[in-house]
Each structure stands twice: as C-alpha cells, then as structure tokens.
Motif scaffolding. Sequence first.
Motif, PDB file in Angstrom:
ATOM      1  N   THR A 183      -3.335  21.696 -13.295  1.00 14.38           N
ATOM      2  CA  THR A 183      -3.133  20.327 -12.844  1.00 14.38           C
ATOM      3  C   THR A 183      -1.689  19.899 -13.072  1.00 14.38           C
ATOM      4  O   THR A 183      -0.942  20.538 -13.811  1.00 14.38           O
ATOM      5  N   TYR A 184      -1.326  18.770 -12.465  1.00 15.20           N
ATOM      6  CA  TYR A 184       0.022  18.257 -12.658  1.00 15.20           C
ATOM      7  C   TYR A 184       0.279  17.897 -14.121  1.00 15.20           C
ATOM      8  O   TYR A 184       1.394  18.069 -14.618  1.00 15.20           O
ATOM      9  N   ALA A 185      -0.746  17.397 -14.798  1.00 12.56           N
ATOM     10  CA  ALA A 185      -0.577  17.008 -16.194  1.00 12.56           C
ATOM     11  C   ALA A 185      -0.322  18.211 -17.085  1.00 12.56           C
ATOM     12  O   ALA A 185       0.482  18.161 -18.017  1.00 12.56           O
ATOM     13  N   GLU A 186      -1.003  19.313 -16.796  1.00 13.28           N
ATOM     14  CA  GLU A 186      -0.892  20.509 -17.635  1.00 13.28           C
ATOM     15  C   GLU A 186       0.207  21.452 -17.169  1.00 13.28           C
ATOM     16  O   GLU A 186       0.691  22.291 -17.943  1.00 13.28           O
ATOM     17  N   GLY A 187       0.607  21.340 -15.924  1.00 16.70           N
ATOM     18  CA  GLY A 187       1.504  22.309 -15.324  1.00 16.70           C
ATOM     19  C   GLY A 187       2.836  22.531 -16.006  1.00 16.70           C
ATOM     20  O   GLY A 187       3.218  23.680 -16.257  1.00 16.70           O
ATOM     21  N   PRO A 188       3.578  21.471 -16.334  1.00 20.81           N
ATOM     22  CA  PRO A 188       4.911  21.695 -16.913  1.00 20.81           C
ATOM     23  C   PRO A 188       4.896  22.543 -18.176  1.00 20.81           C
ATOM     24  O   PRO A 188       5.776  23.391 -18.362  1.00 20.81           O
ATOM     25  N   VAL A 198       2.550  33.712  -7.770  1.00 16.03           N
ATOM     26  CA  VAL A 198       2.352  32.334  -7.337  1.00 16.03           C
ATOM     27  C   VAL A 198       1.726  31.486  -8.438  1.00 16.03           C
ATOM     28  O   VAL A 198       0.738  31.890  -9.058  1.00 16.03           O
ATOM     29  N   VAL A 199       2.301  30.308  -8.649  1.00 16.43           N
ATOM     30  CA  VAL A 199       1.736  29.290  -9.531  1.00 16.43           C
ATOM     31  C   VAL A 199       1.346  28.102  -8.659  1.00 16.43           C
ATOM     32  O   VAL A 199       2.146  27.646  -7.834  1.00 16.43           O
ATOM     33  N   ALA A 200       0.125  27.614  -8.825  1.00 18.40           N
ATOM     34  CA  ALA A 200      -0.374  26.514  -8.007  1.00 18.40           C
ATOM     35  C   ALA A 200      -0.662  25.297  -8.879  1.00 18.40           C
ATOM     36  O   ALA A 200      -1.334  25.413  -9.909  1.00 18.40           O
ATOM     37  N   TRP A 201      -0.127  24.139  -8.457  1.00 18.15           N
ATOM     38  CA  TRP A 201      -0.423  22.865  -9.123  1.00 18.15           C
ATOM     39  C   TRP A 201      -1.200  21.980  -8.153  1.00 18.15           C
ATOM     40  O   TRP A 201      -0.893  21.902  -6.965  1.00 18.15           O
ATOM     41  N   ALA A 202      -2.203  21.286  -8.690  1.00 19.31           N
ATOM     42  CA  ALA A 202      -2.974  20.333  -7.894  1.00 19.31           C
ATOM     43  C   ALA A 202      -3.273  19.104  -8.745  1.00 19.31           C
ATOM     44  O   ALA A 202      -3.049  19.099  -9.959  1.00 19.31           O
ATOM     45  N   GLY A 203      -3.819  18.074  -8.109  1.00 24.08           N
ATOM     46  CA  GLY A 203      -3.979  16.798  -8.778  1.00 24.08           C
ATOM     47  C   GLY A 203      -5.111  16.700  -9.766  1.00 24.08           C
ATOM     48  O   GLY A 203      -5.148  15.776 -10.571  1.00 24.08           O
ATOM     49  N   SER A 204      -6.055  17.629  -9.722  1.00 25.93           N
ATOM     50  CA  SER A 204      -7.181  17.600 -10.647  1.00 25.93           C
ATOM     51  C   SER A 204      -7.756  19.003 -10.761  1.00 25.93           C
ATOM     52  O   SER A 204      -7.470  19.885  -9.937  1.00 25.93           O
ATOM     53  N   ALA A 205      -8.585  19.202 -11.762  1.00 24.68           N
ATOM     54  CA  ALA A 205      -9.235  20.502 -11.924  1.00 24.68           C
ATOM     55  C   ALA A 205     -10.100  20.826 -10.708  1.00 24.68           C
ATOM     56  O   ALA A 205     -10.183  21.982 -10.282  1.00 24.68           O
ATOM     57  N   GLU A 206     -10.717  19.815 -10.130  1.00 27.37           N
ATOM     58  CA  GLU A 206     -11.536  20.022  -8.940  1.00 27.37           C
ATOM     59  C   GLU A 206     -10.688  20.547  -7.785  1.00 27.37           C
ATOM     60  O   GLU A 206     -11.122  21.415  -7.028  1.00 27.37           O
ATOM     61  N   ARG A 207      -9.472  20.049  -7.674  1.00 31.96           N
ATOM     62  CA  ARG A 207      -8.602  20.450  -6.569  1.00 31.96           C
ATOM     63  C   ARG A 207      -8.039  21.863  -6.757  1.00 31.96           C
ATOM     64  O   ARG A 207      -7.552  22.463  -5.804  1.00 31.96           O
ATOM     65  N   THR A 208      -8.088  22.381  -7.986  1.00 28.45           N
ATOM     66  CA  THR A 208      -7.579  23.737  -8.215  1.00 28.45           C
ATOM     67  C   THR A 208      -8.612  24.804  -7.865  1.00 28.45           C
ATOM     68  O   THR A 208      -8.273  25.996  -7.835  1.00 28.45           O
ATOM     69  N   LYS A 209      -9.851  24.415  -7.595  1.00 27.78           N
ATOM     70  CA  LYS A 209     -10.904  25.402  -7.358  1.00 27.78           C
ATOM     71  C   LYS A 209     -10.558  26.301  -6.173  1.00 27.78           C
ATOM     72  O   LYS A 209     -10.144  25.832  -5.117  1.00 27.78           O
ATOM     73  N   GLY A 210     -10.741  27.585  -6.372  1.00 22.84           N
ATOM     74  CA  GLY A 210     -10.526  28.563  -5.312  1.00 22.84           C
ATOM     75  C   GLY A 210      -9.112  29.061  -5.187  1.00 22.84           C
ATOM     76  O   GLY A 210      -8.860  30.029  -4.459  1.00 22.84           O
ATOM     77  N   LEU A 211      -8.159  28.456  -5.880  1.00 27.34           N
ATOM     78  CA  LEU A 211      -6.757  28.835  -5.682  1.00 27.34           C
ATOM     79  C   LEU A 211      -6.430  30.208  -6.246  1.00 27.34           C
ATOM     80  O   LEU A 211      -5.629  30.945  -5.671  1.00 27.34           O
ATOM     81  N   THR A 212      -7.033  30.584  -7.376  1.00 27.72           N
ATOM     82  CA  THR A 212      -6.766  31.928  -7.889  1.00 27.72           C
ATOM     83  C   THR A 212      -7.360  32.979  -6.958  1.00 27.72           C
ATOM     84  O   THR A 212      -6.799  34.067  -6.807  1.00 27.72           O
TER      85      THR A 212
END
Length: 308
Positions: free
Chosen positions: A183-188, A160-174
């Motif tokens: 993040t969306y900016a770094e994801g591609p 699974v790869v997870a994208w979110a709108g900010s670094a704060e929003r990615t917390k806990g996903l791993t």
Amino acid sequence: MLAHLTPAEGGLSLRPSPVAEPEPRPDQAVVEVRAVSVNRGDLSLLAMLPPGSRLGFDVAGTVVRAAADGSGPPPGTRVAGVAEQDGWSERVALATTRLAPLPDGVEWAQAAAVPVAGLTALYALRYAGSVLGRRVLVTGAGGGVGRIAVQLARAAGADVVAWAGSAERTKGLTGLGAGTATTYAEGPAATGPVDVLLDSVGGDVLRSAYGLVVRRGTVVCYGNTVRAELSLPFDWGHARPGVGLRYLHLFDEMTRRPVGRDLAALFRLVADGGLDPQVAFTGVWSDPEPALRRLAERRINGKAVLLR
C-alpha cells in the motif's frame, strides 16, 4: 442510432439517446460497436462536459464500412481502437491509424479493455528505456493502466514493485509479475531504491515514491488521480542528479506514435497469453451506471467493460 450522452441532471445515470449516424472522413472506418471500456477519464469528463456531450474512447467491434481511402481493413474485420470521445455509440467512425485487427481468440471484452490502458502503459515504459534488470515502481497499480504496466515491465525483465491504495487493491498483483505489492502507507519503508518510477497518483504518493528514485533514474507521470498539487522533495534535483522527469499525455502522445502498430502488438500479447487485460467487471452497454459507480468508488481492480 443510439449513443450515450452526458445527462442534463448530471450524475452517473446515462441512458442511450438518438444521435446521427457517423459521417466518416476518408481515413476512417465505420465500426459496429460490440464492447467499450470505462476509464477514469470518462468520470472526469462526465463532471466537466455540458449536457448532451458524447463520451467514450475504448472501442471493439466489427468494420461495417471500410475507409474510403483504402487505408484500413475490409468490412467484416474484427477490430479495436481509440475513438475520438464518441465511442459509447452503436456505431462509430475510427481513424484507421488508431485501430488494429483482432487476432483469433481475443474476446470482445479483452479487446475493449486494452487501447487506452495498454497504450499508456506501453508508452510510459518506452520513455523509461530498457528496464531489463532494473527496478521499476508502479503506483496506482490496482487500476487498469497499472496492472498492464506491471505485466509489461515484468515481461521486459524488470524487478517490479507495485503500490496501490489499499490491501484490497493489491490483490492479484504478484500473480501478474510484481515481486512486491504493497500500500501507499507501507510502500516507502518496504520498497528501497528504484531505477524507474511510473506514477499515476500524484500528491504525496508521487513525493514519497520520488524519494526512492536513484541518481540518473527515470520518472514518468501519466496521471494525478488524487487531484492534488504536485510536490517533490526540496532537494529533488540536487540529491538525485540526472533524474529524468516526464509527463505523458496519451492523446498528445498518439500524434507521434504508430498507434495501430502498437495496438496490434498488444493484441498479439493478449492472444498469446502474455498479457491479461484484467477485465474485472462486465456490464451491459445500455446501462453504464453500475460500472461508473464502481469505478468512482475504486471497487474495480482492473478494467470495467460494457458489452452490446
């Protein structure tokens, strides 16, 4: 009884107002509500519906009147399910096909957080087919649906790869099973090819994520939170022949699915520790404004629940 209605002055300031007691159809049970959850769709409805309209889909509570046709659980049963946009009430009539009994150990807040988000994630993955050994990209992964989708995909054997709108929003996903969370900016640039895309964002996020889907991959869209025109790469079909592209509308989907059985399966996962509904904010039913405001400002990583 009391229920929340859209306010005449607009905005997010809801207060309980008197309404009539529910008059159930023969296939509906009356439930004393103990918890409800707040979805982004509720925010949209607040802005769209006329004053005095009812709200609320996710409900957890106790059956106080069984369905007259005998199809549902008896009085005293703890249940949760999907209401018909009138769930933010003291009591509500729920179709027995759209509710499930709660296993021991599932708390009210957990139960209320599951129905809309859990069913959306589950049905999106069912359209993707088997994900065992496949790479699944979840956009909007910081929200309630996304966090459940990450867990279900990982449990089914996906990378699974997870994208979110900010670094704060990615917390806990791993910790929920994502091998990568960005993040969306770094994801591609950081992601690479994927077999399945589950998208709830739309706009440029969908466009950039679609470019990573391999030939004969699968794309399931279930939202457009940026409220932008959908746009795909100009060679979207030629460069990726065989890609399946589908939009999932939950309330249309529920007319073709065994909703009660699917809810029961999700609640068993919660009871067994295999699914965390990610309740990130708990408020009081009598004052939903703090939850609505935090959700509108994307300050909730997961689900918001209101307890009675």
